[in-house]
Motif scaffolding. Structure first.
Motif, mmCIF file in Angstrom:
data_model
loop_
_atom_site.group_PDB
_atom_site.id
_atom_site.type_symbol
_atom_site.label_atom_id
_atom_site.label_comp_id
_atom_site.label_asym_id
_atom_site.label_seq_id
_atom_site.Cartn_x
_atom_site.Cartn_y
_atom_site.Cartn_z
ATOM 1 N N ASN A 78 78.996 148.921 33.354
ATOM 2 C CA ASN A 78 79.889 150.086 33.348
ATOM 3 C C ASN A 78 81.341 149.687 33.598
ATOM 4 O OD1 ASN A 78 77.863 151.992 32.798
ATOM 5 N ND2 ASN A 78 77.284 152.103 34.960
ATOM 6 N N TYR A 79 81.555 148.708 34.477
ATOM 7 C CA TYR A 79 82.906 148.222 34.757
ATOM 8 C C TYR A 79 83.547 147.706 33.471
ATOM 9 C CZ TYR A 79 86.656 145.411 36.841
ATOM 10 O OH TYR A 79 87.887 144.867 37.164
ATOM 11 N N VAL A 80 82.782 146.908 32.714
ATOM 12 C CA VAL A 80 83.303 146.353 31.457
ATOM 13 C C VAL A 80 83.477 147.455 30.411
ATOM 14 C CG1 VAL A 80 82.757 144.809 29.518
ATOM 15 C CG2 VAL A 80 82.381 144.040 31.885
ATOM 16 N N LYS A 81 82.482 148.310 30.294
ATOM 17 C CA LYS A 81 82.518 149.371 29.272
ATOM 18 C C LYS A 81 83.774 150.233 29.412
ATOM 19 C CE LYS A 81 79.764 153.186 27.368
ATOM 20 N NZ LYS A 81 78.514 153.966 27.505
ATOM 21 N N GLU A 82 84.150 150.533 30.663
ATOM 22 C CA GLU A 82 85.332 151.374 30.907
ATOM 23 C C GLU A 82 86.626 150.701 30.462
ATOM 24 O OE1 GLU A 82 85.179 152.118 35.061
ATOM 25 O OE2 GLU A 82 83.405 153.435 34.939
ATOM 26 N N ARG A 83 86.602 149.374 30.309
ATOM 27 C CA ARG A 83 87.815 148.632 29.991
ATOM 28 C C ARG A 83 87.847 148.113 28.556
ATOM 29 N NH1 ARG A 83 86.703 148.897 35.014
ATOM 30 N NH2 ARG A 83 88.309 148.806 36.638
ATOM 31 N N ILE A 84 86.806 148.426 27.799
ATOM 32 C CA ILE A 84 86.767 148.009 26.397
ATOM 33 C C ILE A 84 87.830 148.773 25.608
ATOM 34 C CG2 ILE A 84 85.392 148.105 24.269
ATOM 35 C CD1 ILE A 84 84.439 145.892 26.088
ATOM 36 N N ILE A 85 88.581 148.042 24.794
ATOM 37 C CA ILE A 85 89.577 148.666 23.919
ATOM 38 C C ILE A 85 88.964 148.780 22.528
ATOM 39 C CG2 ILE A 85 91.887 148.468 22.915
ATOM 40 C CD1 ILE A 85 92.584 146.646 25.302
ATOM 41 N N PRO A 86 88.803 149.999 22.032
ATOM 42 C CA PRO A 86 88.195 150.183 20.695
ATOM 43 C C PRO A 86 88.980 149.402 19.629
ATOM 44 C CG PRO A 86 88.415 152.283 21.832
ATOM 45 C CD PRO A 86 89.167 151.285 22.653
ATOM 46 N N ASP A 87 88.226 148.828 18.691
ATOM 47 C CA ASP A 87 88.803 148.110 17.549
ATOM 48 C C ASP A 87 89.561 146.833 17.945
ATOM 49 O OD1 ASP A 87 87.846 150.171 15.853
ATOM 50 O OD2 ASP A 87 89.640 151.367 16.316
ATOM 51 N N LYS A 88 89.349 146.363 19.182
ATOM 52 C CA LYS A 88 89.934 145.083 19.602
ATOM 53 C C LYS A 88 88.810 144.146 20.034
ATOM 54 C CE LYS A 88 94.571 145.513 19.735
ATOM 55 N NZ LYS A 88 95.491 144.577 19.063
ATOM 56 N N ARG A 89 88.989 142.854 19.747
ATOM 57 C CA ARG A 89 88.014 141.878 20.246
ATOM 58 C C ARG A 89 88.314 141.638 21.721
ATOM 59 N NH1 ARG A 89 83.960 138.881 18.738
ATOM 60 N NH2 ARG A 89 83.668 136.695 19.295
ATOM 61 N N MET A 90 87.254 141.701 22.531
ATOM 62 C CA MET A 90 87.403 141.538 23.972
ATOM 63 C C MET A 90 86.907 140.145 24.399
ATOM 64 S SD MET A 90 88.756 144.444 24.760
ATOM 65 C CE MET A 90 88.719 144.329 26.557
ATOM 66 N N TYR A 91 87.496 139.642 25.471
ATOM 67 C CA TYR A 91 87.125 138.337 26.016
ATOM 68 C C TYR A 91 86.670 138.554 27.461
ATOM 69 C CZ TYR A 91 89.177 136.591 21.792
ATOM 70 O OH TYR A 91 89.438 136.348 20.458
ATOM 71 N N LEU A 92 85.393 138.276 27.713
ATOM 72 C CA LEU A 92 84.780 138.589 29.000
ATOM 73 C C LEU A 92 84.539 137.297 29.785
ATOM 74 C CD1 LEU A 92 82.093 141.168 27.757
ATOM 75 C CD2 LEU A 92 84.546 141.535 28.187
ATOM 76 N N PHE A 93 85.074 137.232 31.000
ATOM 77 C CA PHE A 93 84.941 136.046 31.856
ATOM 78 C C PHE A 93 84.211 136.440 33.138
ATOM 79 C CE2 PHE A 93 88.443 135.133 29.075
ATOM 80 C CZ PHE A 93 88.394 133.771 28.857
ATOM 81 N N PHE A 94 83.035 135.842 33.354
ATOM 82 C CA PHE A 94 82.205 136.157 34.521
ATOM 83 C C PHE A 94 81.999 134.893 35.351
ATOM 84 C CE2 PHE A 94 80.598 139.075 31.120
ATOM 85 C CZ PHE A 94 81.151 140.244 31.640
ATOM 86 N N ASP A 95 82.541 134.897 36.568
ATOM 87 C CA ASP A 95 82.506 133.714 37.430
ATOM 88 C C ASP A 95 81.414 133.875 38.492
ATOM 89 O OD1 ASP A 95 83.306 131.271 38.346
ATOM 90 O OD2 ASP A 95 85.283 131.898 39.025
ATOM 91 N N GLU A 96 80.534 132.853 38.599
ATOM 92 C CA GLU A 96 79.396 132.858 39.539
ATOM 93 C C GLU A 96 78.488 134.068 39.287
ATOM 94 O OE1 GLU A 96 78.546 130.377 41.172
ATOM 95 O OE2 GLU A 96 80.367 129.178 41.190
#
Length: 438
Positions: A78-96
Protein backbone atom coordinates in the motif's frame (compact mmCIF):
# COMPACT_ATOMS: atom_id res chain seq x y z
CA UNK A 1 20.21 8.70 5.99
CA UNK A 2 23.34 8.08 3.94
CA UNK A 3 24.61 11.22 2.15
CA UNK A 4 25.08 9.96 -1.39
CA UNK A 5 27.32 12.93 -2.26
CA UNK A 6 29.98 11.47 0.01
CA UNK A 7 29.67 7.88 -1.13
CA UNK A 8 32.67 6.16 -2.62
CA UNK A 9 31.97 4.29 -5.83
CA UNK A 10 31.90 0.50 -5.82
CA UNK A 11 32.20 0.17 -9.59
CA UNK A 12 32.45 -3.61 -9.73
CA UNK A 13 28.92 -3.86 -8.29
CA UNK A 14 27.40 -0.66 -9.68
CA UNK A 15 28.27 -1.72 -13.23
CA UNK A 16 26.46 -5.01 -12.67
CA UNK A 17 23.34 -3.21 -11.46
CA UNK A 18 23.44 -0.79 -14.38
CA UNK A 19 23.79 -3.72 -16.79
CA UNK A 20 20.50 -5.14 -15.47
CA UNK A 21 18.67 -1.81 -15.27
CA UNK A 22 15.18 -1.94 -16.81
CA UNK A 23 15.31 -5.70 -17.30
CA UNK A 24 12.56 -7.91 -15.92
CA UNK A 25 14.45 -9.75 -13.15
CA UNK A 26 14.35 -8.43 -9.59
CA UNK A 27 17.89 -7.33 -8.72
CA UNK A 28 18.83 -8.93 -5.37
CA UNK A 29 22.01 -7.69 -3.66
CA UNK A 30 23.24 -10.07 -0.96
CA UNK A 31 26.12 -9.97 1.49
CA UNK A 32 27.06 -9.62 5.15
CA UNK A 33 25.70 -6.63 7.04
CA UNK A 34 27.56 -3.34 6.58
CA UNK A 35 29.47 -4.50 3.48
CA UNK A 36 27.98 -1.63 1.45
CA UNK A 37 24.63 -2.84 0.12
CA UNK A 38 22.67 0.25 1.28
CA UNK A 39 25.29 2.53 -0.23
CA UNK A 40 25.08 0.61 -3.49
CA UNK A 41 21.33 1.25 -3.65
CA UNK A 42 22.02 4.96 -3.08
CA UNK A 43 24.65 4.94 -5.82
CA UNK A 44 22.18 3.30 -8.20
CA UNK A 45 19.49 5.85 -7.34
CA UNK A 46 21.99 8.65 -8.05
CA UNK A 47 22.85 7.02 -11.38
CA UNK A 48 19.18 7.00 -12.34
CA UNK A 49 18.74 10.68 -11.44
CA UNK A 50 21.87 11.61 -13.39
CA UNK A 51 20.35 9.89 -16.42
CA UNK A 52 16.98 11.62 -16.49
CA UNK A 53 14.88 9.68 -13.97
CA UNK A 54 12.84 12.04 -11.78
CA UNK A 55 13.24 11.74 -7.99
CA UNK A 56 9.50 11.02 -7.62
CA UNK A 57 9.93 7.95 -9.84
CA UNK A 58 12.22 6.44 -7.20
CA UNK A 59 10.74 4.88 -4.04
CA UNK A 60 13.25 3.92 -1.33
CA UNK A 61 12.41 1.89 1.79
CA UNK A 62 15.03 0.82 4.34
CA UNK A 63 13.50 -1.72 6.72
CA UNK A 64 16.22 -1.08 9.30
CA UNK A 65 14.68 2.38 9.69
CA UNK A 66 12.12 3.09 12.39
CA UNK A 67 9.94 4.67 9.68
CA UNK A 68 9.13 1.22 8.31
CA UNK A 69 9.26 -0.80 11.52
CA UNK A 70 6.60 -3.50 12.03
CA UNK A 71 5.23 -3.19 8.51
CA UNK A 72 3.42 -6.15 6.98
CA UNK A 73 3.74 -7.09 3.31
CA UNK A 74 0.30 -5.49 2.81
CA UNK A 75 1.59 -2.27 4.37
CA UNK A 76 4.58 -2.28 2.03
CA UNK A 77 2.35 -2.84 -0.97
CA UNK A 78 0.00 0.00 0.00
CA UNK A 79 2.89 2.38 0.76
CA UNK A 80 4.27 1.83 -2.75
CA UNK A 81 0.87 1.85 -4.46
CA UNK A 82 0.09 5.31 -3.01
CA UNK A 83 3.29 6.68 -4.57
CA UNK A 84 3.01 5.14 -8.03
CA UNK A 85 2.88 7.76 -10.78
CA UNK A 86 0.55 6.64 -13.59
CA UNK A 87 2.22 6.24 -17.00
CA UNK A 88 5.71 6.53 -15.48
CA UNK A 89 8.24 3.75 -14.94
CA UNK A 90 8.93 3.43 -11.22
CA UNK A 91 12.16 2.33 -9.53
CA UNK A 92 11.65 0.49 -6.24
CA UNK A 93 14.52 0.10 -3.74
CA UNK A 94 13.98 -2.18 -0.72
CA UNK A 95 16.81 -2.40 1.83
CA UNK A 96 16.98 -5.41 4.24
CA UNK A 97 13.67 -6.70 2.91
CA UNK A 98 13.97 -10.06 4.67
CA UNK A 99 12.74 -8.34 7.85
CA UNK A 100 9.23 -8.19 6.33
CA UNK A 101 7.15 -11.36 6.61
CA UNK A 102 5.88 -12.61 3.22
CA UNK A 103 7.91 -9.91 1.44
CA UNK A 104 8.03 -12.09 -1.67
CA UNK A 105 4.27 -11.76 -2.17
CA UNK A 106 4.53 -7.95 -2.24
CA UNK A 107 7.48 -8.03 -4.67
CA UNK A 108 5.66 -10.41 -6.98
CA UNK A 109 2.57 -8.17 -6.88
CA UNK A 110 4.66 -5.12 -7.81
CA UNK A 111 5.97 -6.99 -10.83
CA UNK A 112 2.46 -7.90 -11.94
CA UNK A 113 0.61 -4.68 -11.09
CA UNK A 114 3.03 -1.86 -11.91
CA UNK A 115 5.51 -0.72 -14.54
CA UNK A 116 8.56 -0.94 -12.28
CA UNK A 117 12.19 -1.94 -11.89
CA UNK A 118 12.89 -3.59 -8.51
CA UNK A 119 16.09 -3.62 -6.41
CA UNK A 120 16.34 -5.56 -3.13
CA UNK A 121 19.07 -6.11 -0.53
CA UNK A 122 19.31 -8.80 2.11
CA UNK A 123 21.84 -9.88 4.73
CA UNK A 124 20.80 -13.50 4.81
CA UNK A 125 20.94 -16.21 2.16
CA UNK A 126 17.52 -17.35 3.37
CA UNK A 127 16.22 -14.46 1.27
CA UNK A 128 16.79 -16.62 -1.82
CA UNK A 129 16.07 -20.00 -0.29
CA UNK A 130 14.00 -22.65 -2.05
CA UNK A 131 10.84 -21.56 -0.22
CA UNK A 132 10.88 -18.32 -2.17
CA UNK A 133 12.03 -19.77 -5.49
CA UNK A 134 8.43 -20.51 -6.50
CA UNK A 135 7.76 -16.77 -6.42
CA UNK A 136 10.95 -15.52 -8.02
CA UNK A 137 12.24 -18.53 -9.98
CA UNK A 138 13.87 -17.24 -13.12
CA UNK A 139 12.76 -13.74 -12.20
CA UNK A 140 15.65 -12.54 -10.10
CA UNK A 141 19.37 -11.98 -10.53
CA UNK A 142 21.66 -12.13 -7.50
CA UNK A 143 24.56 -9.71 -7.11
CA UNK A 144 26.85 -10.99 -4.36
CA UNK A 145 28.54 -8.16 -2.50
CA UNK A 146 31.70 -8.51 -0.43
CA UNK A 147 33.73 -6.18 1.80
CA UNK A 148 36.38 -4.04 0.12
CA UNK A 149 39.05 -5.63 -2.03
CA UNK A 150 42.61 -4.41 -1.46
CA UNK A 151 42.28 -2.19 -4.54
CA UNK A 152 39.06 -0.70 -3.11
CA UNK A 153 40.73 -0.32 0.31
CA UNK A 154 43.46 1.83 -1.29
CA UNK A 155 40.80 3.97 -3.00
CA UNK A 156 38.55 4.29 0.07
CA UNK A 157 41.43 5.58 2.18
CA UNK A 158 42.33 8.18 -0.46
CA UNK A 159 45.61 6.68 -1.59
CA UNK A 160 46.71 6.76 -5.21
CA UNK A 161 48.99 4.20 -6.84
CA UNK A 162 51.96 5.62 -8.77
CA UNK A 163 54.78 4.02 -10.73
CA UNK A 164 58.44 4.98 -10.89
CA UNK A 165 61.32 3.47 -12.90
CA UNK A 166 63.13 0.73 -11.03
CA UNK A 167 66.91 0.74 -10.66
CA UNK A 168 67.00 -2.76 -12.13
CA UNK A 169 64.77 -1.93 -15.08
CA UNK A 170 60.99 -2.02 -15.33
CA UNK A 171 58.83 -0.08 -12.90
CA UNK A 172 58.14 -0.02 -9.18
CA UNK A 173 54.82 0.91 -7.60
CA UNK A 174 54.21 3.04 -4.55
CA UNK A 175 51.29 4.94 -2.99
CA UNK A 176 50.75 8.58 -2.14
CA UNK A 177 48.11 9.99 0.17
CA UNK A 178 46.08 13.18 -0.39
CA UNK A 179 48.86 15.21 1.27
CA UNK A 180 51.46 13.89 -1.14
CA UNK A 181 53.12 11.62 1.43
CA UNK A 182 54.67 8.53 -0.08
CA UNK A 183 54.10 4.96 1.21
CA UNK A 184 55.33 1.52 0.34
CA UNK A 185 52.52 -0.74 -0.91
CA UNK A 186 53.45 -3.33 1.71
CA UNK A 187 52.53 -0.78 4.42
CA UNK A 188 49.06 -0.41 2.92
CA UNK A 189 48.68 -4.17 2.57
CA UNK A 190 49.66 -4.65 6.22
CA UNK A 191 46.93 -2.12 7.07
CA UNK A 192 44.43 -4.09 5.00
CA UNK A 193 45.42 -7.31 6.78
CA UNK A 194 44.95 -5.57 10.13
CA UNK A 195 41.75 -3.57 9.61
CA UNK A 196 40.06 -5.63 6.89
CA UNK A 197 37.69 -4.33 4.27
CA UNK A 198 34.45 -3.31 5.97
CA UNK A 199 33.72 0.05 4.27
CA UNK A 200 32.52 1.83 7.42
CA UNK A 201 36.00 1.70 8.98
CA UNK A 202 37.07 4.31 6.42
CA UNK A 203 34.71 6.73 8.18
CA UNK A 204 36.53 6.34 11.51
CA UNK A 205 40.01 6.14 9.97
CA UNK A 206 42.80 3.67 10.65
CA UNK A 207 42.38 3.96 14.41
CA UNK A 208 42.58 0.52 15.99
CA UNK A 209 40.32 1.20 18.97
CA UNK A 210 37.58 2.80 16.86
CA UNK A 211 37.88 0.07 14.24
CA UNK A 212 37.45 -2.67 16.85
CA UNK A 213 34.35 -0.95 18.23
CA UNK A 214 32.93 -0.75 14.72
CA UNK A 215 33.64 -4.45 14.07
CA UNK A 216 32.12 -5.36 17.44
CA UNK A 217 28.91 -3.68 16.28
CA UNK A 218 28.88 -5.67 13.05
CA UNK A 219 29.55 -8.93 14.88
CA UNK A 220 26.80 -8.28 17.43
CA UNK A 221 24.29 -7.33 14.75
CA UNK A 222 24.98 -10.40 12.62
CA UNK A 223 24.89 -12.78 15.59
CA UNK A 224 21.85 -11.29 17.29
CA UNK A 225 19.64 -10.12 14.43
CA UNK A 226 20.48 -12.63 11.74
CA UNK A 227 21.06 -15.72 13.84
CA UNK A 228 19.78 -15.69 17.41
CA UNK A 229 16.64 -13.67 16.66
CA UNK A 230 15.79 -15.27 13.35
CA UNK A 231 12.27 -16.61 13.17
CA UNK A 232 11.58 -20.31 13.34
CA UNK A 233 11.69 -21.72 9.87
CA UNK A 234 10.29 -24.87 8.44
CA UNK A 235 12.75 -27.73 8.71
CA UNK A 236 15.42 -25.59 10.42
CA UNK A 237 16.78 -25.99 13.92
CA UNK A 238 16.32 -22.88 16.04
CA UNK A 239 19.63 -21.34 17.16
CA UNK A 240 19.33 -20.64 20.87
CA UNK A 241 22.72 -21.29 22.49
CA UNK A 242 24.71 -18.04 22.17
CA UNK A 243 27.72 -19.54 23.97
CA UNK A 244 27.96 -22.53 21.64
CA UNK A 245 27.52 -20.27 18.63
CA UNK A 246 30.41 -18.04 19.70
CA UNK A 247 32.65 -21.05 20.36
CA UNK A 248 31.98 -22.38 16.87
CA UNK A 249 32.65 -18.92 15.38
CA UNK A 250 35.98 -18.69 17.24
CA UNK A 251 36.94 -22.20 16.16
CA UNK A 252 36.21 -21.50 12.49
CA UNK A 253 37.95 -18.10 12.64
CA UNK A 254 41.05 -19.74 14.13
CA UNK A 255 41.03 -22.52 11.52
CA UNK A 256 40.52 -20.66 8.24
CA UNK A 257 42.16 -22.59 5.44
CA UNK A 258 42.37 -25.82 7.45
CA UNK A 259 40.52 -28.92 6.30
CA UNK A 260 37.78 -29.62 8.82
CA UNK A 261 34.73 -31.83 9.19
CA UNK A 262 31.63 -31.19 11.25
CA UNK A 263 32.53 -34.15 13.49
CA UNK A 264 36.07 -32.85 14.05
CA UNK A 265 34.72 -29.43 15.07
CA UNK A 266 32.50 -30.97 17.76
CA UNK A 267 35.29 -33.27 18.96
CA UNK A 268 37.85 -30.47 19.09
CA UNK A 269 35.55 -28.21 21.08
CA UNK A 270 35.15 -31.00 23.64
CA UNK A 271 38.84 -32.01 23.66
CA UNK A 272 40.01 -28.42 24.16
CA UNK A 273 37.60 -27.98 27.04
CA UNK A 274 35.49 -25.45 25.19
CA UNK A 275 32.49 -27.72 25.61
CA UNK A 276 31.84 -30.08 28.49
CA UNK A 277 31.14 -33.57 27.26
CA UNK A 278 29.59 -34.48 30.59
CA UNK A 279 27.43 -31.41 30.91
CA UNK A 280 23.67 -31.53 31.28
CA UNK A 281 23.31 -30.73 27.60
CA UNK A 282 25.93 -33.29 26.64
CA UNK A 283 28.20 -33.19 23.62
CA UNK A 284 26.62 -31.31 20.71
CA UNK A 285 25.45 -33.64 17.98
CA UNK A 286 26.78 -33.46 14.44
CA UNK A 287 23.36 -32.20 13.43
CA UNK A 288 23.51 -29.37 15.99
CA UNK A 289 27.00 -28.22 14.95
CA UNK A 290 25.97 -28.40 11.29
CA UNK A 291 22.85 -26.30 11.89
CA UNK A 292 24.89 -23.62 13.69
CA UNK A 293 27.42 -23.54 10.85
CA UNK A 294 24.62 -23.32 8.30
CA UNK A 295 23.39 -20.13 9.96
CA UNK A 296 26.89 -18.66 9.74
CA UNK A 297 26.98 -19.49 6.02
CA UNK A 298 23.48 -18.08 5.56
CA UNK A 299 24.48 -14.77 7.12
CA UNK A 300 27.60 -14.57 4.90
CA UNK A 301 29.86 -14.64 7.98
CA UNK A 302 31.81 -17.66 6.69
CA UNK A 303 32.06 -19.23 3.25
CA UNK A 304 32.57 -22.93 2.62
CA UNK A 305 34.82 -24.26 -0.13
CA UNK A 306 34.64 -27.84 -1.43
CA UNK A 307 37.42 -30.17 -2.53
CA UNK A 308 37.71 -31.24 -6.17
CA UNK A 309 39.52 -34.37 -7.35
CA UNK A 310 41.50 -33.13 -10.37
CA UNK A 311 42.14 -36.59 -11.80
CA UNK A 312 38.71 -38.02 -10.99
CA UNK A 313 37.00 -34.79 -12.10
CA UNK A 314 34.49 -34.83 -9.25
CA UNK A 315 33.72 -32.93 -6.06
CA UNK A 316 34.50 -34.76 -2.83
CA UNK A 317 32.11 -34.86 0.11
CA UNK A 318 34.74 -34.74 2.83
CA UNK A 319 37.08 -32.20 4.39
CA UNK A 320 36.15 -28.85 2.98
CA UNK A 321 37.48 -25.57 4.33
CA UNK A 322 35.94 -22.39 5.69
CA UNK A 323 37.05 -18.80 5.12
CA UNK A 324 35.87 -15.74 7.05
CA UNK A 325 34.27 -12.92 5.05
CA UNK A 326 36.58 -10.24 6.44
CA UNK A 327 40.05 -10.53 7.92
CA UNK A 328 39.40 -7.50 10.16
CA UNK A 329 36.49 -9.32 11.82
CA UNK A 330 38.84 -12.25 12.43
CA UNK A 331 41.33 -9.93 14.14
CA UNK A 332 38.51 -8.52 16.26
CA UNK A 333 37.50 -12.05 17.32
CA UNK A 334 40.95 -13.52 17.97
CA UNK A 335 42.97 -10.43 18.88
CA UNK A 336 45.73 -8.61 17.05
CA UNK A 337 48.70 -10.92 17.03
CA UNK A 338 50.88 -12.33 14.29
CA UNK A 339 49.51 -15.71 13.40
CA UNK A 340 49.39 -18.04 10.40
CA UNK A 341 50.00 -15.32 7.82
CA UNK A 342 49.86 -18.00 5.13
CA UNK A 343 46.24 -18.87 5.88
CA UNK A 344 45.31 -15.20 6.30
CA UNK A 345 46.57 -14.26 2.83
CA UNK A 346 44.93 -17.42 1.48
CA UNK A 347 41.67 -16.04 2.89
CA UNK A 348 42.25 -12.76 1.00
CA UNK A 349 42.99 -14.59 -2.28
CA UNK A 350 39.84 -16.71 -1.97
CA UNK A 351 37.55 -13.69 -1.73
CA UNK A 352 39.42 -11.84 -4.47
CA UNK A 353 38.75 -14.77 -6.80
CA UNK A 354 35.04 -14.62 -5.89
CA UNK A 355 35.03 -10.88 -6.67
CA UNK A 356 36.53 -11.62 -10.06
CA UNK A 357 33.70 -13.96 -10.87
CA UNK A 358 35.37 -17.34 -10.42
CA UNK A 359 33.92 -20.51 -8.98
CA UNK A 360 36.55 -21.72 -6.51
CA UNK A 361 37.42 -25.18 -5.20
CA UNK A 362 40.33 -26.83 -3.39
CA UNK A 363 42.25 -29.13 -5.72
CA UNK A 364 43.22 -32.69 -4.81
CA UNK A 365 45.70 -34.55 -6.97
CA UNK A 366 46.95 -37.89 -5.63
CA UNK A 367 47.93 -37.07 -2.03
CA UNK A 368 48.79 -33.46 -2.79
CA UNK A 369 46.63 -30.36 -2.57
CA UNK A 370 46.30 -27.26 -4.73
CA UNK A 371 45.09 -24.29 -2.71
CA UNK A 372 42.58 -23.10 -5.34
CA UNK A 373 41.14 -24.10 -8.68
CA UNK A 374 39.45 -20.98 -10.06
CA UNK A 375 37.06 -21.53 -12.95
CA UNK A 376 34.80 -19.29 -15.01
CA UNK A 377 33.09 -19.70 -18.37
CA UNK A 378 36.28 -18.82 -20.24
CA UNK A 379 39.19 -19.85 -18.08
CA UNK A 380 40.69 -22.03 -15.38
CA UNK A 381 43.62 -21.15 -13.10
CA UNK A 382 45.45 -23.32 -10.56
CA UNK A 383 46.75 -21.24 -7.65
CA UNK A 384 49.10 -21.83 -4.74
CA UNK A 385 49.43 -19.21 -1.98
CA UNK A 386 52.40 -18.89 0.35
CA UNK A 387 54.02 -16.16 2.42
CA UNK A 388 57.45 -16.40 0.79
CA UNK A 389 59.15 -18.28 -2.04
CA UNK A 390 62.69 -17.61 -0.75
CA UNK A 391 63.21 -21.03 0.86
CA UNK A 392 64.05 -23.92 -1.45
CA UNK A 393 61.96 -26.29 0.70
CA UNK A 394 58.92 -24.01 0.35
CA UNK A 395 59.45 -23.72 -3.42
CA UNK A 396 59.52 -27.49 -3.78
CA UNK A 397 56.41 -27.89 -1.59
CA UNK A 398 54.39 -25.27 -3.48
CA UNK A 399 55.50 -26.38 -6.96
CA UNK A 400 54.99 -30.12 -6.45
CA UNK A 401 51.15 -30.23 -6.70
CA UNK A 402 51.10 -27.91 -9.73
CA UNK A 403 53.77 -29.98 -11.50
CA UNK A 404 51.52 -33.05 -11.20
CA UNK A 405 48.77 -31.36 -13.25
CA UNK A 406 49.30 -32.15 -16.92
CA UNK A 407 46.77 -29.84 -18.62
CA UNK A 408 47.66 -26.51 -20.23
CA UNK A 409 45.73 -24.13 -17.98
CA UNK A 410 47.59 -21.33 -16.18
CA UNK A 411 49.35 -22.26 -12.95
CA UNK A 412 50.55 -19.55 -10.56
CA UNK A 413 52.06 -19.15 -7.10
CA UNK A 414 51.13 -15.97 -5.21
CA UNK A 415 53.41 -14.77 -2.41
CA UNK A 416 54.47 -11.61 -0.61
CA UNK A 417 58.12 -12.42 -1.37
CA UNK A 418 58.59 -14.06 -4.76
CA UNK A 419 62.37 -14.37 -4.63
CA UNK A 420 64.38 -13.78 -7.79
CA UNK A 421 62.66 -16.29 -10.08
CA UNK A 422 59.44 -15.32 -11.88
CA UNK A 423 58.80 -18.69 -13.52
CA UNK A 424 59.45 -22.37 -12.83
CA UNK A 425 58.98 -24.49 -15.97
CA UNK A 426 55.95 -22.41 -16.98
CA UNK A 427 54.55 -22.00 -13.45
CA UNK A 428 54.48 -18.27 -12.70
CA UNK A 429 55.60 -16.78 -9.40
CA UNK A 430 53.67 -13.53 -8.87
CA UNK A 431 53.80 -10.94 -6.11
CA UNK A 432 50.48 -11.08 -4.25
CA UNK A 433 50.12 -7.30 -3.86
CA UNK A 434 50.70 -6.74 -7.59
CA UNK A 435 48.13 -9.43 -8.38
CA UNK A 436 45.55 -7.85 -6.06
CA UNK A 437 46.02 -4.50 -7.81
CA UNK A 438 45.72 -5.81 -11.39
Amino acid sequence: MIDSRKLKKRDIYLKKLIAFQDTEPVKVITGIRRCGKSSLLKLMAEHLKENGILPEQIIEMNFESFDFKNMSSDDVYNYVKERIIPDKRMYLFFDELQRISSWEEAVNAFRVDFNCDIYVTGSNAYLLSSEYSTYLSGRCVEIKMLPLSFREFVYFYDFEIKETPSALGGTRRYAIDKNGERYDLRELFDGYMRFGGMPGIADVGLDLEKAMLFLDGIYSTVVIRDILEREKRKGQKQITDAVLLRKIILFLADNIGNSVSITSIGNTLVNEGLLENGSREGKPSVHTVQSYINTLLESYFFYEIKRFDIKGKEYLRTLGKYYIVDIGIRNYLLGMRNRDTGHAIENVVYFELLRRGYDVAIGKIDNAEVDFIATNTENKIYIQVTESMQSEDVRKRELAPLQKIKDNYEKIILSLDTGSDTSFEGIKSINLIDWLLT
